[in-house]
Design a protein around this motif. Sequence first.
Motif, mmCIF file in Angstrom:
data_model
loop_
_atom_site.group_PDB
_atom_site.id
_atom_site.type_symbol
_atom_site.label_atom_id
_atom_site.label_comp_id
_atom_site.label_asym_id
_atom_site.label_seq_id
_atom_site.Cartn_x
_atom_site.Cartn_y
_atom_site.Cartn_z
ATOM 1 N N ASP A 153 0.822 -1.209 0.000
ATOM 2 C CA ASP A 153 0.000 0.000 0.000
ATOM 3 C C ASP A 153 0.857 1.261 0.000
ATOM 4 O OD1 ASP A 153 0.864 -0.598 2.567
ATOM 5 O OD2 ASP A 153 -0.947 0.160 3.547
ATOM 6 N N LEU A 154 2.038 1.168 0.608
ATOM 7 C CA LEU A 154 2.933 2.328 0.623
ATOM 8 C C LEU A 154 3.596 2.528 -0.738
ATOM 9 C CD1 LEU A 154 4.698 1.887 4.089
ATOM 10 C CD2 LEU A 154 2.556 3.054 3.549
ATOM 11 N N THR A 155 4.049 1.451 -1.363
ATOM 12 C CA THR A 155 4.669 1.595 -2.679
ATOM 13 C C THR A 155 3.647 2.060 -3.704
ATOM 14 O OG1 THR A 155 4.364 -0.785 -3.115
ATOM 15 C CG2 THR A 155 6.480 -0.102 -2.199
ATOM 16 N N ALA A 156 2.397 1.607 -3.563
ATOM 17 C CA ALA A 156 1.341 2.074 -4.475
ATOM 18 C C ALA A 156 1.076 3.555 -4.261
ATOM 19 C CB ALA A 156 0.060 1.274 -4.261
ATOM 20 N N GLY A 157 1.087 3.997 -2.998
ATOM 21 C CA GLY A 157 0.885 5.408 -2.712
ATOM 22 C C GLY A 157 1.996 6.270 -3.272
ATOM 23 N N LEU A 158 3.229 5.826 -3.113
ATOM 24 C CA LEU A 158 4.365 6.587 -3.646
ATOM 25 C C LEU A 158 4.333 6.615 -5.177
ATOM 26 C CD1 LEU A 158 7.116 5.262 -1.237
ATOM 27 C CD2 LEU A 158 6.321 7.636 -1.389
ATOM 28 N N ARG A 159 3.941 5.514 -5.775
ATOM 29 C CA ARG A 159 3.850 5.474 -7.234
ATOM 30 C C ARG A 159 2.824 6.481 -7.746
ATOM 31 N NH1 ARG A 159 3.792 0.515 -7.493
ATOM 32 N NH2 ARG A 159 1.544 0.098 -7.457
ATOM 33 N N GLU A 160 1.677 6.551 -7.081
ATOM 34 C CA GLU A 160 0.643 7.509 -7.473
ATOM 35 C C GLU A 160 1.104 8.944 -7.217
ATOM 36 O OE1 GLU A 160 -2.466 9.143 -9.159
ATOM 37 O OE2 GLU A 160 -2.121 6.965 -9.144
ATOM 38 N N ALA A 161 1.771 9.155 -6.083
ATOM 39 C CA ALA A 161 2.278 10.495 -5.769
ATOM 40 C C ALA A 161 3.255 10.962 -6.840
ATOM 41 C CB ALA A 161 2.949 10.487 -4.397
ATOM 42 N N LYS A 162 4.167 10.091 -7.231
ATOM 43 C CA LYS A 162 5.152 10.443 -8.252
ATOM 44 C C LYS A 162 4.467 10.720 -9.589
ATOM 45 C CE LYS A 162 9.489 11.037 -9.263
ATOM 46 N NZ LYS A 162 10.250 12.135 -8.636
ATOM 47 N N ARG A 163 3.476 9.927 -9.910
ATOM 48 C CA ARG A 163 2.749 10.117 -11.170
ATOM 49 C C ARG A 163 2.065 11.475 -11.214
ATOM 50 N NH1 ARG A 163 -2.040 9.673 -13.669
ATOM 51 N NH2 ARG A 163 -3.191 9.440 -11.729
ATOM 52 N N ARG A 164 1.673 11.984 -10.053
ATOM 53 C CA ARG A 164 0.968 13.258 -9.978
ATOM 54 C C ARG A 164 1.917 14.443 -9.835
ATOM 55 N NH1 ARG A 164 -4.202 12.214 -9.591
ATOM 56 N NH2 ARG A 164 -4.774 14.312 -8.906
ATOM 57 N N GLY A 165 3.219 14.200 -9.858
ATOM 58 C CA GLY A 165 4.181 15.291 -9.775
ATOM 59 C C GLY A 165 4.525 15.721 -8.369
ATOM 60 N N MET A 166 4.218 14.879 -7.387
ATOM 61 C CA MET A 166 4.530 15.201 -6.007
ATOM 62 C C MET A 166 5.984 14.836 -5.708
ATOM 63 S SD MET A 166 0.994 13.736 -4.287
ATOM 64 C CE MET A 166 1.350 14.326 -2.630
ATOM 65 N N TYR A 167 6.560 15.495 -4.713
ATOM 66 C CA TYR A 167 7.907 15.165 -4.243
ATOM 67 C C TYR A 167 7.762 14.046 -3.222
ATOM 68 C CZ TYR A 167 12.682 15.849 -2.561
ATOM 69 O OH TYR A 167 14.005 15.675 -2.223
ATOM 70 N N THR A 168 8.524 12.970 -3.371
ATOM 71 C CA THR A 168 8.317 11.780 -2.558
ATOM 72 C C THR A 168 9.519 11.472 -1.676
ATOM 73 O OG1 THR A 168 9.091 10.392 -4.393
ATOM 74 C CG2 THR A 168 6.719 10.752 -4.215
ATOM 75 N N VAL A 169 9.223 11.161 -0.420
ATOM 76 C CA VAL A 169 10.256 10.825 0.563
ATOM 77 C C VAL A 169 9.871 9.519 1.239
ATOM 78 C CG1 VAL A 169 11.460 11.544 2.661
ATOM 79 C CG2 VAL A 169 10.739 13.268 0.968
ATOM 80 N N GLY A 170 10.821 8.599 1.340
ATOM 81 C CA GLY A 170 10.578 7.326 2.006
ATOM 82 C C GLY A 170 11.459 7.161 3.231
ATOM 83 N N PHE A 171 10.871 6.662 4.317
ATOM 84 C CA PHE A 171 11.612 6.282 5.522
ATOM 85 C C PHE A 171 11.547 4.764 5.612
ATOM 86 C CE2 PHE A 171 10.873 10.634 6.293
ATOM 87 C CZ PHE A 171 11.584 11.074 7.406
#
Length: 222
Positions: A153-171
């Motif tokens: 669910d986290l990788t799917a969220g980051l994938r969608e965020a990146k697709r929308r042009g958001m800046y993504t940070v992972g811990f």
Amino acid sequence: MTQPTGAGEATDFLYPFIDAQERDPRALLADLAASARAKATESAALRRATLEAGADGLATAGAEMARRFAAGGRLFTFGNGGSSTDAGTLAALFARPPVGRALPAWSLTADQAILTALGNDVGFELVFARQLIARGDAGDIAVAMSTSGSSADLTAGLREAKRRGMYTVGFAGYDGGQFATSRDVDVCFVVASQSVHRIQESQALLGYQLWATVHEHGTDEA
């Protein structure tokens, strides 16, 4: 909070004195004190090492997040289990800071109705991605917090965020999991430990340092 299969921590590994046949209360108290000191020392050393290893990432992410906040961007955080609590704490630090300017930040795990509706209607794997589809825009920021760095669910969220042009940070912890090599993660902070407890302690400090770095760069709108 997530953890790879088979990586569980046995009680005797964490607290070896619990199962010991110790009848002397003074000896038991001494064991307890020694265990607490050892864990505090281990935690402090890991936090120092984590901050050193993440220094470049903190500078990079802090500058970009400050730029986006100044341009009207918003922060969305998310995680599972204990990491959900940590994500909520991070969002609250930005939205209701002890000092400095309050910034727009929300935890995507804060609303039980939304989480349960999405989990029931579209599946738990999409509970964060669907919220970002509804709320996220280019210019916003997404922070995913995890111990494994590989939860679907986290990788799917980051994938969608990146697709929308958001800046993504992972811990992440352990070896960083999928976060560490994903093109959907702009900056990944890895806590190199096999202990969930130590990982989350270091991630809490990383989150605070990220907040401090953002404010050092300034977030006033141009």
